[in-house]
Every structure is written in C-alpha cells, then in structure tokens.
Scaffold this motif. Sequence first.
Motif, PDB file in Angstrom:
ATOM      1  N   CYS A  63      -2.800 -21.467  74.450  1.00 13.82           N
ATOM      2  CA  CYS A  63      -3.937 -20.536  74.361  1.00 13.82           C
ATOM      3  C   CYS A  63      -3.776 -19.563  73.204  1.00 13.82           C
ATOM      4  N   THR A  66      -4.883 -21.437  70.045  1.00  9.75           N
ATOM      5  CA  THR A  66      -6.307 -21.751  69.993  1.00  9.75           C
ATOM      6  C   THR A  66      -7.117 -20.477  69.845  1.00  9.75           C
ATOM      7  N   VAL A 157      -2.900 -18.284  81.108  1.00  7.36           N
ATOM      8  CA  VAL A 157      -4.053 -18.418  80.218  1.00  7.36           C
ATOM      9  C   VAL A 157      -4.503 -17.044  79.722  1.00  7.36           C
ATOM     10  N   ILE A 161      -4.530 -15.886  75.822  1.00  6.88           N
ATOM     11  CA  ILE A 161      -5.737 -15.421  75.129  1.00  6.88           C
ATOM     12  C   ILE A 161      -5.515 -14.036  74.535  1.00  6.88           C
TER      13      ILE A 161
END
Length: 422
Positions: A63, A66, A157, A161
């Motif tokens: 995460c 990305t 996650v 993030i």
Amino acid sequence: MSSPLRVFLSLLLGAFLGYACKRSPFPLLHDIPTLIELLARLFINAILVCVIPLVTTSLIAGCAVTNPAKLGRLAGRSLAIMLFYLVASAVFAGGIAFALFHYLSQVIGRAAIATATSSIPAGAAPTVGSFLLGLVPANIFKAAQDGALLPLVLSSVALGIAISHLPDSQRVLLTRFFRALADGFTILIGGILKTVPIGVFCLSVGLGASVGVGGARWLLSYVVAMCFTTAIFIPVILYPSIAIFSSLSIPEFIRASAPAQAIAFTSRSSLAALPASYKAGHDSLKLSDDAGAFFFPFAASIFHVGGCIEQMVGVSFLAGFYGVSFSSAQFAALALNAIAVSMTAPGIPGGAIIVMSPMLASAGIPLEGMAMLLAVDTLPDMFRTTLTVSCWLGAASLLNPRGQSEAIEGAFAASDVREPDC
C-alpha cells in the motif's frame, strides 16, 4: 524423488502409523500419536509465528508503494479491475464450496470430529455489533495473538496508505524497511517448508489415529472441487466480463491466452508465464509498452485469483471435514480475509495454503488439516496457476488499449515481484 511425491508418501505413512497404533492390541502403542502430536504442534507454531508478520508487512509495503498521485490513473483502473475479479472469485468459490462440503458432511459423514487433534476452540458466532467493534481492536498485538486476521489486515492497509502520503525520503525508507521484513519472513517460511515432509508425517499421524481411512473420500472431493471451481470460473465469470467490457472477442482472447496458459499449467509457475503474458498483452491485447510494463509486474505481485479461490475452497473443505459451521458475518469476514491474504501469498511451493493458517485459527478449524491440503496440492496448483495467469490477461484486456499511461518511475524497483504459488 520429487517433493510433492515425498509429501504425499509422508501423508500415507503417517496416516497408516496413526491408524495402526490406535487400533493395535498393544496399549503401549496407543500413546505414540499423542507423543508425535507435540512435534506436529511445533511445526504449526513455526508457521504461525511467520505468517501473520508476513501478511502485515507485505500489505504495508504494497500500500505504501501504490501511491495514486505517482502511479496515476492506470494504477487506479488496474486496482479496480483486480479487486472486481478477487471479490467475484471469493463469492463464487465460497458459494460453491460451502454448499458442496456442507452437503458432503451429511452424505459422507464428518471425520471423527469429536476426536480431532486440535486444542483450538470454535468461536461463537459474532453479532453485527461485535463484528464491527472487532474491526478496530484496542490492542493490535492481542488481535495478532488471537489470530484475528481481518483487523490486522485493515490496520496494515491503513498504515500503508498513511505511509504513501509521507515525503518521498521517509516513504521510501519505510517501504524498504517493511519490504525487507516481508522478504525475511518469506525466506524463513521457505526454510520451514523444507521440513514439510516431516511436518506432514507428524500431522497425519494424528489424523490417521482420529479419522482412519474415511478421510480418503474427503480428500478426493477436495481435489475435484478445487479443480472444478477454478476451471468453471473462466467460462462463468472471466469470459462474460471480457465479452461485456472488453473490445476483444472470446475466440480472440482464447487464442491470445493459450501460450501463457500452457506454460502456467505445465510449470505450476505464474512467473514462468510472465514473458508469454507480456507478448500476448502487446501483440493481441494491444496494450501500450508503458501499460504492459506496469500492469503485468503489478499483477504478478498482488493479483492471485487462484490463491483467493484456494483460501475459500480450502477453508470450506476443512470446515466440512471437521464439522465447523459459519454465520453470514463469519462468511463475509472469511471472504475479505481470503482477498487480502491472496494478495500477500509468498512465492514458495504451498504458499497459498500456508498463509491460510490464521484464517483457520480464527474460524476454530484445526490447523492439522493443512497437512492434507499440502499433500494433494499438485493437481489443484496446476489449475490455480492457470486461472491466475488467465485473469492477468483478462484484466489486461479490460484496460483501455489506446490510453496513455502516465510516467511510472521506479515501478519495478519499488515493487518486489515474487513468484506466487497460485
């Protein structure tokens, strides 16, 4: 002797020893399965101590890499397509497998559940309120100790993030740290899995003592169900989605994907099929060089539809085998866990099964059942790998072939592509 054959022979030998000892006229032999069970628990504990850190660190690193601001619209579209197929596979496989193995538990009979060799209690069905509260635990370390995988996934996650929005100097440092941890745990699990024949032997002694020869019919049903579910996913889900959302016709897709599928099926390695997937994407799917260079390594890292189906079918099989039932809330949690876990499966033989252990523990399913799945995994793995590669190409066909991707700097360096076992 090949590794799958050694594992299968270990299963047969251990089950025979356990069966013979429990039914021996000599009372002294009756205690042998109990003594060997201690070694079996050591094998299971060694796996568990690595799997949860592997899942969490892989999710955090994935995460953090990305970052939508850097990867652009192509990454967002790719992720949406991947999640569509992963959700569809979890619901599709779960719907078939849970119904099938629940029926078989009535027809074949449950496998001596009362004497199953596991000390893991089956948890009570949660209410909606307790389920929602459990998603945000007050103590994340206690959640890890209890094997509560979904809260760990959500926390990982969220942290990933958050890291993705840090300045580049801090984000790259933390991403490399968590990726290095994930790689370290992957190597550690690889070392543990070198002892799989011994571990399967120890686990199957307890199964043979408690279940006997009746488990053979269950194993056959698992192999058939796994191969059948992965095979029909392609014409039932993959082909219709291509026909509806892609400019490619089904015959064109079949011709384009055939070389990569053949390599995947015979090698049981999705990474071995990656060059053929590149070629199909460029020649037949008409992906731009930038889009293909980003999408296929990205898919190889996290997009394992076959692994997701393995989680659902494997858990369903063992639930039916041991007589464990699920509420609708537990089914939804298992499906979410299967999606997340499939994205972190290590690139080692049996990886899709090994990472199943926290899901089994949280569902109250004896972990010893993994020995059976590992022993008969050769044929199911061939079907899983073929499905995974087929879904790579299917998802690639849904991308806009004429769209221009944004510059993707460092995509290969930031994304550690490892060979998945699915």
